[in-house]
Design a protein around this motif. Structure first.
Motif, short mmCIF file in Angstrom:
data_model
loop_
_atom_site.label_atom_id
_atom_site.label_comp_id
_atom_site.label_asym_id
_atom_site.label_seq_id
_atom_site.Cartn_x
_atom_site.Cartn_y
_atom_site.Cartn_z
N ILE A 22 0.84 -1.19 0.00
CA ILE A 22 0.00 0.00 0.00
C ILE A 22 0.88 1.25 0.00
O ILE A 22 1.62 1.50 0.95
N ASN A 23 0.86 2.00 -1.08
CA ASN A 23 1.60 3.27 -1.23
C ASN A 23 3.12 3.15 -1.12
O ASN A 23 3.77 4.06 -0.60
N PRO A 24 3.74 2.09 -1.59
CA PRO A 24 5.21 2.01 -1.50
C PRO A 24 5.86 2.86 -2.58
O PRO A 24 5.38 2.94 -3.71
N ARG A 25 6.97 3.51 -2.24
CA ARG A 25 7.70 4.30 -3.24
C ARG A 25 8.34 3.40 -4.27
O ARG A 25 8.24 3.63 -5.47
N GLN A 26 9.01 2.35 -3.84
CA GLN A 26 9.64 1.43 -4.78
C GLN A 26 9.73 0.04 -4.16
O GLN A 26 10.27 -0.13 -3.08
N VAL A 27 9.20 -0.93 -4.87
CA VAL A 27 9.26 -2.32 -4.44
C VAL A 27 9.84 -3.14 -5.58
O VAL A 27 9.44 -3.01 -6.74
N THR A 28 10.79 -4.02 -5.26
CA THR A 28 11.37 -4.92 -6.25
C THR A 28 11.17 -6.36 -5.80
O THR A 28 11.53 -6.72 -4.67
N LEU A 29 10.59 -7.15 -6.67
CA LEU A 29 10.49 -8.59 -6.44
C LEU A 29 11.53 -9.27 -7.31
O LEU A 29 11.56 -9.09 -8.52
N LYS A 30 12.38 -10.05 -6.68
CA LYS A 30 13.47 -10.72 -7.39
C LYS A 30 13.44 -12.20 -7.05
O LYS A 30 13.75 -12.61 -5.94
N GLY A 31 13.03 -13.01 -8.02
CA GLY A 31 12.96 -14.44 -7.79
C GLY A 31 11.95 -14.83 -6.74
O GLY A 31 12.14 -15.82 -6.02
N ALA A 32 10.85 -14.08 -6.63
CA ALA A 32 9.84 -14.36 -5.62
C ALA A 32 8.85 -15.41 -6.12
O ALA A 32 8.58 -15.51 -7.32
N THR A 33 8.30 -16.18 -5.19
CA THR A 33 7.35 -17.23 -5.52
C THR A 33 6.06 -17.02 -4.73
O THR A 33 6.10 -16.84 -3.52
N PHE A 34 4.93 -17.05 -5.44
CA PHE A 34 3.62 -16.97 -4.82
C PHE A 34 2.86 -18.23 -5.22
O PHE A 34 2.52 -18.41 -6.40
N TYR A 35 2.58 -19.10 -4.25
CA TYR A 35 2.02 -20.41 -4.56
C TYR A 35 0.84 -20.73 -3.64
O TYR A 35 0.97 -20.71 -2.42
N ARG A 36 -0.30 -20.97 -4.24
CA ARG A 36 -1.52 -21.40 -3.54
C ARG A 36 -1.94 -20.44 -2.42
O ARG A 36 -2.38 -20.86 -1.36
N ASN A 37 -1.82 -19.15 -2.67
CA ASN A 37 -2.37 -18.16 -1.74
C ASN A 37 -3.80 -17.84 -2.17
O ASN A 37 -4.12 -17.86 -3.35
N ILE A 38 -4.65 -17.50 -1.21
CA ILE A 38 -6.07 -17.33 -1.49
C ILE A 38 -6.60 -16.04 -0.86
O ILE A 38 -6.44 -15.82 0.34
N SER A 39 -7.23 -15.22 -1.68
CA SER A 39 -8.06 -14.12 -1.19
C SER A 39 -9.50 -14.56 -1.38
O SER A 39 -10.02 -14.59 -2.49
N GLU A 40 -10.16 -14.92 -0.28
CA GLU A 40 -11.46 -15.58 -0.39
C GLU A 40 -12.55 -14.66 -0.94
O GLU A 40 -13.31 -15.05 -1.82
N LYS A 41 -12.63 -13.43 -0.43
CA LYS A 41 -13.72 -12.53 -0.81
C LYS A 41 -13.24 -11.24 -1.44
O LYS A 41 -14.05 -10.35 -1.69
N ASN A 42 -11.94 -11.12 -1.70
CA ASN A 42 -11.43 -9.85 -2.19
C ASN A 42 -10.50 -10.08 -3.38
O ASN A 42 -10.63 -11.06 -4.09
N SER A 43 -9.55 -9.17 -3.58
CA SER A 43 -8.70 -9.18 -4.77
C SER A 43 -7.23 -9.38 -4.41
O SER A 43 -6.80 -9.03 -3.31
N GLY A 44 -6.48 -9.93 -5.38
CA GLY A 44 -5.06 -10.16 -5.17
C GLY A 44 -4.80 -11.47 -4.46
O GLY A 44 -4.43 -11.49 -3.28
N GLY A 45 -5.00 -12.60 -5.17
CA GLY A 45 -4.73 -13.88 -4.55
C GLY A 45 -3.29 -13.99 -4.07
O GLY A 45 -3.02 -14.40 -2.95
N GLY A 46 -2.35 -13.59 -4.94
CA GLY A 46 -0.95 -13.58 -4.55
C GLY A 46 -0.51 -12.25 -3.99
O GLY A 46 0.12 -12.19 -2.93
N LEU A 47 -0.87 -11.16 -4.69
CA LEU A 47 -0.32 -9.84 -4.35
C LEU A 47 -1.31 -8.75 -4.72
O LEU A 47 -1.93 -8.79 -5.78
N LEU A 48 -1.44 -7.77 -3.84
CA LEU A 48 -2.22 -6.56 -4.10
C LEU A 48 -1.29 -5.36 -4.05
O LEU A 48 -0.54 -5.18 -3.09
N PHE A 49 -1.33 -4.52 -5.12
CA PHE A 49 -0.48 -3.33 -5.21
C PHE A 49 -1.37 -2.12 -5.41
O PHE A 49 -2.06 -2.00 -6.43
N THR A 50 -1.38 -1.23 -4.41
CA THR A 50 -2.25 -0.06 -4.42
C THR A 50 -1.43 1.21 -4.22
O THR A 50 -0.58 1.26 -3.34
N CYS A 51 -1.72 2.21 -5.04
CA CYS A 51 -1.08 3.53 -4.92
C CYS A 51 -2.20 4.56 -4.88
O CYS A 51 -2.82 4.84 -5.91
#
Length: 284
Positions: free
Chosen positions: A87-116
């Motif tokens: 939420i509102n990050p100036r700079q984020v870097t994902l390097k070799g990241a893994t998102f596996y079987r994550n669940i957002s049951e009633k909302n958005s961004g199963g793996g990742l949500l990025f909001t500015c």
């Protein structure tokens, strides 16, 4: 630093998220870490929550977040993103990241949500490092973005080098964004080639006649996906009217509400002076 798994059958966290919370941090570096089996009830996310107050401008403008070879596995949130909330990050870097079987049951961004929240005055940046593969596999979202959901600014780089496998969501199984343009659908509800929309519809049309066949417009994002969330939580409508204020052009039955990102027009009637060239426009 080893991050322990949440104990099996633990109740969902009801305060922020159940894993790591970072508020207004100038620098965050997490490397070679597994964040697994966290369960949250709140909108902050299942495993990790990184948040910056707009009022903390100095801290925010200097902030840098690096997640290198971090694995988010089997994390769940009922009302927030399953894995990571940014939420509102100036700079984020994902390097070799893994998102596996994550669940957002009633909302958005199963793996990742990025909001500015204020992209013009306080821009944010999410970089998916193209030199080391980031992967999103078998993540789920009840609403938008099974893998990634961004709400204001898209990932700045590395999207084409990111691996997406078997993610699911109501809209945007791998990635969801925001509406980009309207596009005509063909008879099979696929996207027609981009071009002058009304030239495709009004061929051989006679003044005073009705368009007997359906024609549909879809709200489309930058990835050529229909934004099916439009018309579910919010009301969106379009009108087809004269584009140049032609008093001799009358269009009736010309307003439609979106249903899952699609405007369905039928039996619209157009009257104009025979022989005239008319211009139609879409207005929301």
């Amino acid at each position: 630093y080893p991050i322990p798994d949440q104990p099996p059958n633990s109740p969902p966290s009801t305060s922020n998220n159940s894993g790591l919370n970072f508020w207004d941090c100038t620098k965050i570096n997490i490397k070679k870490t597994v964040i697994r089996n966290y369960n949250s009830f709140t909108a902050a996310g299942g495993a990790q929550f990184v948040w910056f107050e707009n009022s903390e401008a100095t801290i925010r403008d200097q902030s840098q977040v690096l997640l290198e070879e971090v694995q988010f596995i089997d994390n769940t949130s009922e009302n927030g993103p399953g894995g990571l909330a940014l939420i509102n990050p100036r700079q984020v870097t994902l390097k070799g990241a893994t998102f596996y079987r994550n669940i957002s049951e009633k909302n958005s961004g199963g793996g990742l949500l990025f909001t500015c929240e204020n992209p013009k005055s306080s821009p944010c940046q999410l970089k998916l490092d193209p030199t080391s593969e980031n992967s999103f596999s078998k993540n789920q979202a009840g609403k938008n973005g099974g893998g990634i959901c961004w709400t204001d600014m898209p990932p700045a780089s590395g999207f084409d080098q990111t691996k997406f496998v078997e993610n699911t969501a109501f809209y945007g199984p791998n990635i969801s964004g925001i509406p980009h343009h309207l596009q005509l659908l063909n008879k099979d509800d696929g996207l027609s080639p981009e071009g002058p929309i009304f030239d495709q519809i009004l061929t051989d049309f006679v003044s005073g006649g009705k368009l007997e066949e359906d024609f549909k417009f879809a709200v489309v994002d930058k990835y050529d996906q229909i934004v099916r969330s439009i018309g579910t939580e919010n009301t969106a409508s379009v009108r087809i009217v004269s584009a140049d204020s032609d008093e001799h052009l009358v269009v009736t039955n010309n307003t439609r509400q979106a249903v899952e990102g699609i405007f369905n027009f039928k039996m619209m009637q157009i009257s104009a002076t025979p022989g005239d060239t008319i211009s139609l426009g879409l207005f929301s």
